[in-house]
Enzyme design. Sequence first.
Site, PDB file in Angstrom:
ATOM      1  N   LYS A   1      54.327  31.186   8.228  1.00 41.44           N
ATOM      2  CA  LYS A   1      53.086  31.577   8.508  1.00 41.44           C
ATOM      3  C   LYS A   1      53.039  31.710  10.148  1.00 41.44           C
ATOM      4  O   LYS A   1      52.407  32.637  10.740  1.00 41.44           O
ATOM      5  CB  LYS A   1      51.992  30.709   8.047  1.00 41.44           C
ATOM      6  CG  LYS A   1      51.988  30.949   6.613  1.00 41.44           C
ATOM      7  CD  LYS A   1      50.757  29.713   5.868  1.00 41.44           C
ATOM      8  CE  LYS A   1      50.774  30.009   4.333  1.00 41.44           C
ATOM      9  NZ  LYS A   1      49.985  29.106   3.575  1.00 41.44           N
TER      10      LYS A   1
ATOM     11  N   GLN B   1      47.535  23.482   4.977  1.00 44.76           N
ATOM     12  CA  GLN B   1      48.352  23.713   3.903  1.00 44.76           C
ATOM     13  C   GLN B   1      48.009  22.684   2.667  1.00 44.76           C
ATOM     14  O   GLN B   1      48.062  21.483   3.059  1.00 44.76           O
ATOM     15  CB  GLN B   1      49.808  23.778   4.511  1.00 44.76           C
ATOM     16  CG  GLN B   1      50.795  24.064   3.499  1.00 44.76           C
ATOM     17  CD  GLN B   1      50.904  25.635   3.128  1.00 44.76           C
ATOM     18  OE1 GLN B   1      50.424  26.468   3.715  1.00 44.76           O
ATOM     19  NE2 GLN B   1      51.216  25.844   1.825  1.00 44.76           N
TER      20      GLN B   1
ATOM     21  N   ASP C   1      41.981  31.154   4.520  1.00 47.59           N
ATOM     22  CA  ASP C   1      42.272  30.917   3.138  1.00 47.59           C
ATOM     23  C   ASP C   1      41.412  31.525   2.143  1.00 47.59           C
ATOM     24  O   ASP C   1      41.711  31.917   0.928  1.00 47.59           O
ATOM     25  CB  ASP C   1      42.775  29.526   2.735  1.00 47.59           C
ATOM     26  CG  ASP C   1      44.134  29.315   2.950  1.00 47.59           C
ATOM     27  OD1 ASP C   1      44.872  30.025   2.680  1.00 47.59           O
ATOM     28  OD2 ASP C   1      44.410  27.830   3.477  1.00 47.59           O
TER      29      ASP C   1
HETATM   30  N1  GUN Z   1      49.509  26.172  -0.800  1.00 48.65           N
HETATM   31  C1  GUN Z   1      50.015  27.113  -1.671  1.00 48.65           C
HETATM   32  N2  GUN Z   1      49.502  28.378  -1.369  1.00 48.65           N
HETATM   33  C2  GUN Z   1      48.488  28.173  -0.328  1.00 48.65           C
HETATM   34  C3  GUN Z   1      47.880  28.991   0.432  1.00 48.65           C
HETATM   35  O1  GUN Z   1      47.797  30.194   0.289  1.00 48.65           O
HETATM   36  N3  GUN Z   1      47.066  28.119   1.344  1.00 48.65           N
HETATM   37  C4  GUN Z   1      47.193  26.905   1.503  1.00 48.65           C
HETATM   38  N4  GUN Z   1      46.437  26.391   2.433  1.00 48.65           N
HETATM   39  N5  GUN Z   1      47.949  26.262   0.836  1.00 48.65           N
HETATM   40  C5  GUN Z   1      48.811  26.621  -0.151  1.00 48.65           C
END
Ligand code: GUN
Length: 282
Positions: free
Chosen positions: A53, A97, A120
Amino acid sequence: MTAQIISGTALSQQIRQEVSQRAAALTTQGKQPGLAVILVGENPASQVYVRNKVKACEDCGFYSILEKYDADLSEATLLAHIDRLNHDPKINGILVQLPLPAHINANKVIEAIAAEKDVDGFHISNAGLLMTGQPLFRPCTPYGVMKMLEAINYPVRGANAVVVGASNIVGKPQAMLLLQAGATVTICNSKTRDLGAHTRNADILVVATGKRNIVTADMVKPGAVVLDVGMNRDDDGKLCGDVDYANVKEVAGYITPVPGGVGPMTITMLLVNTIEAAERNL
Ligand code: GUN
């Protein structure tokens, strides 16, 4: 019939090029888009995801910071870090995350993120806005799936869509986006009886369970679009999705591969959400 492959890698490249141009325009105006990513603990998969990311942000000319904390970080300290980022004018998007260590209440953490920085789209007010048809941020993975349907010009309106998996991150928002686009939506979950009876009715089949081979060729309607959100390892340690790809691709009309399918789109739509947040701030 062999399915056409929808490449998330190729589509991502196209969208990221556009995002880079928008980022450059904002930077020229002194408003470089900024994303903060928080990782708590050492979950190996999460470490890979956050690295990807942050790298994608850098590649597109964003300002990005990665804050890594030990697994024993207290909930109160994490909330204080979020509060600091909520007030940081250089930060347009905040991503914590998931999963978080068990002693931290993930819902409380998500609700602490300013809704206008919740790239998100997990905040309760963003979930509510999505549900009522006025989305501010669409959760990245389901948003990426919708972009893939758009890329093949798929007529979603009136189609039968089946979502396998009912998580807050993928399944539920995916169902909302498909419903909003005019599909007739069925959401299946781990307790669904005779899953195949539902999936065989799907023109659009989104699979997000984390269970390898949960969808086999006999469960797919000939010509269907199959979008595989799964990310698993096979017996040889190779990445694979939730769908029995080798056999399903002989039945489906379109299919997404793993890797190179929905995965890259998730990160791409995070970039899109962040740039939208930055543009809203202008
Ligand atoms: N863990 C798995 N997928 C995601 C996501 O799209 N965003 C976040 N913050 N954590 C995740």
